[in-house]
Design an enzyme around this catalytic site. Sequence first.
Site, PDB file in Angstrom:
ATOM      1  N   THR A  48      10.670  61.173  38.056  1.00  0.00           N
ATOM      2  CA  THR A  48      12.151  60.464  39.242  1.00  0.00           C
ATOM      3  C   THR A  48      10.957  60.629  40.755  1.00  0.00           C
ATOM      4  O   THR A  48      10.736  61.843  40.872  1.00  0.00           O
ATOM      5  CB  THR A  48      13.014  60.495  39.152  1.00  0.00           C
ATOM      6  OG1 THR A  48      13.902  60.443  37.566  1.00  0.00           O
ATOM      7  CG2 THR A  48      13.862  59.778  40.639  1.00  0.00           C
ATOM      8  N   PHE A  77      12.112  61.250  44.782  1.00  0.00           N
ATOM      9  CA  PHE A  77      13.268  61.439  45.635  1.00  0.00           C
ATOM     10  C   PHE A  77      12.446  61.717  47.379  1.00  0.00           C
ATOM     11  O   PHE A  77      11.312  61.786  46.992  1.00  0.00           O
ATOM     12  CB  PHE A  77      13.582  62.682  45.387  1.00  0.00           C
ATOM     13  CG  PHE A  77      14.178  62.455  44.352  1.00  0.00           C
ATOM     14  CD1 PHE A  77      15.354  63.333  43.536  1.00  0.00           C
ATOM     15  CD2 PHE A  77      13.690  63.551  42.738  1.00  0.00           C
ATOM     16  CE1 PHE A  77      16.482  62.998  42.950  1.00  0.00           C
ATOM     17  CE2 PHE A  77      14.191  63.245  41.443  1.00  0.00           C
ATOM     18  CZ  PHE A  77      15.349  63.333  41.603  1.00  0.00           C
TER      19      PHE A  77
END
Length: 398
Positions: free
Chosen positions: A279, A281
Amino acid sequence: MALKASTIWVSADRCRTQFGLTSLGSHRSGSPFNLRFDLEINRKWECCASLTHTAIEDDQEKLRPGVISIHGNVDHQITETRGLLKDLSSLPRPLSANDFSPSVGDVSKVRVAYQGVPGAYSEAAAIKAYPECETVPCDQFEAAFQAVELWLVDKAVLPIENSVGGSIHRNYDLLLRHRLHIVGEVQLVVNHCLLALPGVKKEELKRVLSHPQALAQCEMTLHKLGIVRVNHDDTADAARTVATEGVRDVGAVASARAADIYGLDIVIEGIQDESDNITRFLILAREPIIPGPDKGYKTSIVFTLDEGPGVLFKALAVFALRGINLTKIESRPQTKNWVGVIDDTDRGNTSRYFDYLFYIDFEASMAEPRAQNALGHLQEFARFIRVLGSYPMDTTIP
């Protein structure tokens, strides 16, 4: 406490009324686009008028077979295991957009907001970016944005895309709605674990709670185990729910850190279907950073284009012509700004088509002339351009 105004880099020469922006001067085709980081040039990129709200609510995810959704607590028989769990009353309460009660923290530490509760992957990303920071949980993405704007925290770390689940569209919309700047990025390997009450075996589990994306990323493993998947708001909050309700046949999909915080056992580690589950960010702040001319920087922009054949090709070509690599392209429709209506009178069908916002990430610093020239070229046929941030790339994957 007085609020400090923040700078937004916007090329507003050709902005139209649907953005709530006024023209800052006539457009001169072919004029040099020399962006410097002094007061005079920053004024060119600052726009005082507010943007119209273009946030598009994501469609509610349809539930697949084997997935049920719950809202609120389900009556369960509480077992004696509950007495073995940790005392969770000392954990911080997430900030809400409707209740920003000031909290006293360590002023010597950077305060970083994230969406979720302690043990969330977003908190792990915040700690990776700022190892000595004080993390501040927020109940929604919107609350994290507002916490930075209201000076309750210094930064916010929010997910923007996942290698398996794709883009987090809500945060793209909030980037345009709020006046924060991207000052960095964090890439985090997501390692999903199957958690349960102490002493519970995997054969005892009948249901598992987690965020819909986490459940989807572990679909094959959970299917083999024959566990019913139950949608929850957040992975770490799912672990907290399992801990507080104390039901032996209910587990959670969350991080190993969540297991440690809430006193749960890791029944199986690494249950995601894809091993390369990463992921990305974004780190947001009130003020932009001043990028250097050296390599290793990324710039994020958003723009709109006039309708016409080949116009998107022209927009992307301004980067290719200057050897600038694009790392991300995302489009978001503006439902309040229809481009036109198609009426098929023979069939009696009427349909509308959207005007689109294009979000682009490219590998170049705004201190580089080639990046400045590329945006100058793009300005010739873009109705609106805004630089969301120019920041160092995260090249480290743990």
